[in-house]
Write a protein that holds these residues in place. Structure first.
Motif, short mmCIF file in Angstrom:
data_model
loop_
_atom_site.label_atom_id
_atom_site.label_comp_id
_atom_site.label_asym_id
_atom_site.label_seq_id
_atom_site.Cartn_x
_atom_site.Cartn_y
_atom_site.Cartn_z
N TYR A 63 13.04 -51.24 0.37
CA TYR A 63 11.63 -50.89 0.28
C TYR A 63 10.86 -51.41 1.48
CZ TYR A 63 12.73 -49.34 -4.36
OH TYR A 63 13.27 -48.67 -5.43
N LYS A 64 11.59 -51.58 2.56
CA LYS A 64 11.00 -52.15 3.76
C LYS A 64 9.87 -51.26 4.29
CE LYS A 64 12.00 -52.46 8.66
NZ LYS A 64 12.98 -52.18 9.70
N LEU A 65 8.77 -51.89 4.60
CA LEU A 65 7.68 -51.23 5.31
C LEU A 65 7.92 -51.42 6.80
CD1 LEU A 65 4.59 -52.41 3.26
CD2 LEU A 65 5.39 -50.06 3.46
N THR A 66 7.79 -50.35 7.56
CA THR A 66 7.87 -50.46 9.01
C THR A 66 6.46 -50.44 9.54
OG1 THR A 66 10.01 -49.33 9.05
CG2 THR A 66 8.74 -49.39 11.10
N PHE A 67 6.01 -51.57 10.04
CA PHE A 67 4.62 -51.67 10.49
C PHE A 67 4.49 -51.25 11.94
CE2 PHE A 67 2.09 -53.67 7.21
CZ PHE A 67 3.05 -54.12 6.33
N GLY A 68 3.39 -50.54 12.22
CA GLY A 68 3.00 -50.33 13.59
C GLY A 68 2.42 -51.62 14.14
N LYS A 69 2.04 -51.59 15.43
CA LYS A 69 1.49 -52.80 16.03
C LYS A 69 0.03 -53.01 15.65
CE LYS A 69 4.81 -52.95 19.77
NZ LYS A 69 5.07 -53.02 21.22
N GLY A 70 -0.53 -52.01 15.01
CA GLY A 70 -1.88 -52.18 14.52
C GLY A 70 -2.93 -51.74 15.53
N THR A 71 -4.09 -51.40 15.00
CA THR A 71 -5.25 -51.06 15.82
C THR A 71 -6.37 -52.03 15.45
OG1 THR A 71 -4.69 -48.72 15.96
CG2 THR A 71 -7.00 -49.33 16.35
N LEU A 72 -6.86 -52.74 16.44
CA LEU A 72 -7.98 -53.65 16.22
C LEU A 72 -9.28 -52.87 16.33
CD1 LEU A 72 -9.33 -56.41 15.86
CD2 LEU A 72 -9.11 -56.73 18.34
N LEU A 73 -9.98 -52.78 15.23
CA LEU A 73 -11.27 -52.10 15.21
C LEU A 73 -12.39 -53.13 15.19
CD1 LEU A 73 -13.10 -49.59 14.87
CD2 LEU A 73 -12.82 -49.87 12.39
N THR A 74 -13.28 -53.01 16.14
CA THR A 74 -14.46 -53.87 16.18
C THR A 74 -15.68 -53.00 16.01
OG1 THR A 74 -13.36 -55.42 17.68
CG2 THR A 74 -15.77 -55.57 17.50
N VAL A 75 -16.46 -53.28 14.99
CA VAL A 75 -17.69 -52.56 14.75
C VAL A 75 -18.85 -53.49 15.10
CG1 VAL A 75 -19.09 -51.30 13.09
CG2 VAL A 75 -16.59 -51.26 12.90
N ASN A 76 -19.59 -53.09 16.10
CA ASN A 76 -20.70 -53.92 16.58
C ASN A 76 -22.02 -53.50 15.93
OD1 ASN A 76 -19.20 -55.46 18.70
ND2 ASN A 76 -18.91 -53.40 19.51
N PRO A 77 -22.86 -54.48 15.62
CA PRO A 77 -24.14 -54.14 14.98
C PRO A 77 -25.09 -53.45 15.96
CG PRO A 77 -23.97 -56.50 15.37
CD PRO A 77 -22.64 -55.90 15.74
#
Lengths: 113, 116
Positions: free
Chosen positions: B102-116
């Motif tokens: 049941y292994k999940l293969t993760f991507g490296k991820g996307t860092l989302l920054t929401v600025n005010p």
């Protein structure tokens, strides 16, 4: 219902020391796994278990041992810590039937000096 | 074995903008699952959605929506009217639908920054 718990939250080791990261779940999940997260690498699977007494290696198993004597607990042992094992470690669990999502513990931040 | 590519390493938007996070996966399985997880600055991993390979219906949950296209092996995630609390790393993760892994293969991820 605590979900997946991990202890400790933080740990500093010296090279060569051994230690055990604890993981427990109270959801009666058959499947449990350990991941490590390194910057820019996503999460990588270390070891996993499909039930008590059954464990198998993931993609980065070297330097780690696991055992699964009960459904609830899945400890991860570092045999002789190395600086390359500095990482954040996550334990996860899920049911093996259907496509249930994995529930993750809060993580253990390990630093090896 | 699965592979996943999240080509966007970092995205920065201003609050209330819409933003789409891309996910392209590779698998030889005929049955598989796709997941999105969120990791806020506090570090925990939060499950967002699961999609089965045989269900290509798009899904909307509040400000979140997901576009699954098997033909292009993509499972993109859109946040409408982004908020500062959406700032996090987002991971796409495929998983085999068969066997005992049941292994999940993760991507490296996307860092989302929401600025005010």
């Amino acid at each position: 219902n605590a979900g997946v718990t991990q202890t400790p939250k933080f740990q500093v080791l010296k090279t060569g020391q051994s230690m055990t990261l604890q993981c427990a779940q109270d959801m009666n999940h058959e499947y449990m796994s350990w991941y490590r997260q390194d910057p820019g690498m996503g999460l990588r699977l270390i070891h996993y278990s499909v039930g008590a007494g059954i464990t198998d290696q993931g993609e980065v198993p070297n330097g780690y041992n696991v055992s699964r004597s009960t459904t609830e607990d899945f400890p991860l042992r570092l045999l002789s810590a190395a600086p390359s094992q500095t990482s954040v470690y996550f334990c996860a669990s899920n049911r093996v039937s259907g496509a249930g999502e994995q529930f993750f513990g809060p993580g253990t931040r390990l630093t090896v000096l | 074995a699965q592979k996943v590519t999240q080509a966007q390493t970092e995205i920065s938007v201003v609050e209330k903008e819409d933003v789409t996070l891309d996910c392209v996966y590779e698998t030889r399985d005929t049955t598989y699952y796709l997941f999105w997880y969120k990791q806020p600055p506090s570090g925990e991993l939060v499950f967002l959605i699961r999609r089965n390979s045989f269900d290509e219906q798009n899904e909307i949950s509040g400000r979140y929506s997901w576009n699954f296209q098997k033909s292009t092996s993509s499972f993109n995630f859109t946040i409408t009217a982004s908020q500062v609390v959406d700032s996090a790393v987002y991971f796409c993760a495929p998983r085999s639908g068969g066997g005992s892994n049941y292994k999940l293969t993760f991507g490296k991820g996307t860092l989302l920054t929401v600025n005010p």
